[in-house]
Design an enzyme around this catalytic site. Structure first.
Site, mmCIF file in Angstrom:
data_model
loop_
_atom_site.group_PDB
_atom_site.id
_atom_site.type_symbol
_atom_site.label_atom_id
_atom_site.label_comp_id
_atom_site.label_asym_id
_atom_site.label_seq_id
_atom_site.Cartn_x
_atom_site.Cartn_y
_atom_site.Cartn_z
ATOM 1 N N GLY A 13 38.203 33.358 34.415
ATOM 2 C CA GLY A 13 39.251 32.961 33.480
ATOM 3 C C GLY A 13 38.798 32.147 32.282
ATOM 4 C CB THR A 14 35.608 31.666 30.414
ATOM 5 O OG1 THR A 14 35.236 33.010 30.127
ATOM 6 C CG2 THR A 14 34.833 31.140 31.604
ATOM 7 C CG ASN A 15 37.753 35.862 27.497
ATOM 8 O OD1 ASN A 15 37.564 35.717 26.288
ATOM 9 N ND2 ASN A 15 36.867 36.427 28.293
ATOM 10 C CG MET A 90 37.435 42.659 36.642
ATOM 11 S SD MET A 90 36.630 43.294 35.160
ATOM 12 C CE MET A 90 35.771 41.823 34.611
ATOM 13 C CB ILE A 92 41.768 51.269 34.981
ATOM 14 C CG1 ILE A 92 40.352 50.861 34.566
ATOM 15 C CG2 ILE A 92 42.359 52.266 33.987
ATOM 16 C CD1 ILE A 92 39.358 52.000 34.463
ATOM 17 C CG ASN A 107 40.765 44.894 27.682
ATOM 18 O OD1 ASN A 107 40.729 43.987 28.516
ATOM 19 N ND2 ASN A 107 39.800 45.789 27.571
ATOM 20 C CG HIS A 109 34.924 46.220 26.467
ATOM 21 N ND1 HIS A 109 34.960 46.523 27.814
ATOM 22 C CD2 HIS A 109 33.744 46.698 26.004
ATOM 23 C CE1 HIS A 109 33.861 47.177 28.140
ATOM 24 N NE2 HIS A 109 33.112 47.296 27.062
HETATM 25 C C1 GAR Z 1 34.694 38.865 30.092
HETATM 26 O O1 GAR Z 1 33.386 38.969 29.602
HETATM 27 C C2 GAR Z 1 35.529 40.052 29.654
HETATM 28 O O2 GAR Z 1 35.235 40.489 28.350
HETATM 29 C C3 GAR Z 1 35.106 41.080 30.665
HETATM 30 O O3 GAR Z 1 35.021 40.361 31.879
HETATM 31 C C4 GAR Z 1 34.714 38.988 31.615
HETATM 32 C C5 GAR Z 1 35.783 38.113 32.254
HETATM 33 O O4 GAR Z 1 35.447 36.749 32.152
HETATM 34 N N1 GAR Z 1 36.044 42.167 30.710
HETATM 35 C C6 GAR Z 1 35.683 43.435 30.923
HETATM 36 O O5 GAR Z 1 34.546 43.778 31.146
HETATM 37 C C7 GAR Z 1 36.836 44.435 30.866
HETATM 38 N N2 GAR Z 1 36.329 45.778 30.747
HETATM 39 P P1 GAR Z 1 36.545 35.603 32.262
HETATM 40 O O6 GAR Z 1 37.318 35.828 33.562
HETATM 41 O O7 GAR Z 1 35.718 34.336 32.339
HETATM 42 O O8 GAR Z 1 37.444 35.647 31.049
#
Ligand code: GAR
Length: 197
Positions: A13-15, A90, A92, A107, A109
């Site tokens: 969940g850093t995003n 994660m 689809i 989203n 990516h």
């Molecule tokens: C992030 O790098 C995101 O871009 C990627 O998973 C990570 C999740 O990190 N998403 C994908 O690859 C989707 N195809 P987070 O949970 O720390 O945000």
């Protein structure tokens, strides 16, 4: 007026944190994160949401089967959600789900689409593929979600240079810090401001 934002997560969940921080910093003003949905009960993203006083819900595919997306739809309706942000989600989403929310799902990516994207390209795997290919520049993309995995209209991209000694892990961290955490909040604000007009 602000748009109600739901963030869908699966892991660290850093995003999501970048969105919470951007809201606090006044970078996101046209929308408010009102719900976080996780398809993993142990996702640290849920703690981040709780720490920010954001309502959370856990929706498990292995429990709900066919009803998985229906439950997500119910939660979105109950909470009057205007925009759905996939932030490390994660799973689809089906064509019938994405078609129900045209230009309402976005989203992030971790590559410059159309490179290293689509089915099977997620998380660390994307950075492994970029290093295997030997590209010198990668980055992140924020896009609308349609029925084609990673195939919807691009909203924002940011490039990141690859270093000679990069590992998938060092590259992932740098792409997050320099690209994902920057463009995701900006793209969310852009889409929310259009929705409320
Ligand atoms: C992030 O790098 C995101 O871009 C990627 O998973 C990570 C999740 O990190 N998403 C994908 O690859 C989707 N195809 P987070 O949970 O720390 O945000």
């Amino acid at each position: 007026m602000t748009a109600n934002i739901a963030v869908l997560v699966s892991g660290g969940g850093t995003n999501l944190q970048a969105l919470i921080d951007a809201q606090k910093a006044g970078i996101i003003t046209s929308g408010k994160i009102t719900l976080v949905i996780s398809n993993n009960a142990n996702a640290y993203a849920l703690e981040r949401a709780k720490n920010a006083d954001i309502k959370t819900a856990v929706v498990l595919k292995k429990e709900l089967g066919e009803g998985f997306e229906e439950r997500i739809k119910e939660l979105l309706a109950e909470n009057k959600i205007d925009i759905i942000v996939l932030a490390g989600f994660m799973s689809i989403l089906s064509e019938s789900f994405t078609k129900a929310f045209p230009k309402k799902i976005i989203n992030v990516h971790p590559s410059l689409i159309p490179s290293f994207c689509g089915k099977g390209f997620y998380g660390l795997r994307v950075h492994e593929a970029a290093l295997e290919k030997g590209v010198k520049v990668t980055g992140a993309t924020v896009h609308f979600v349609n029925e084609i995995p990673d195939g919807g209209e691009i909203i924002m991209q940011k490039a990141v240079s690859i270093r000679e000694n990069d590992t998938p892990e060092t590259l992932q961290k740098r792409v997050m810090r320099l690209a994902e955490w920057k463009i995701l909040p900006l793209a969310v604000e852009k889409v929310c401001s259009k929705i409320i007009k």
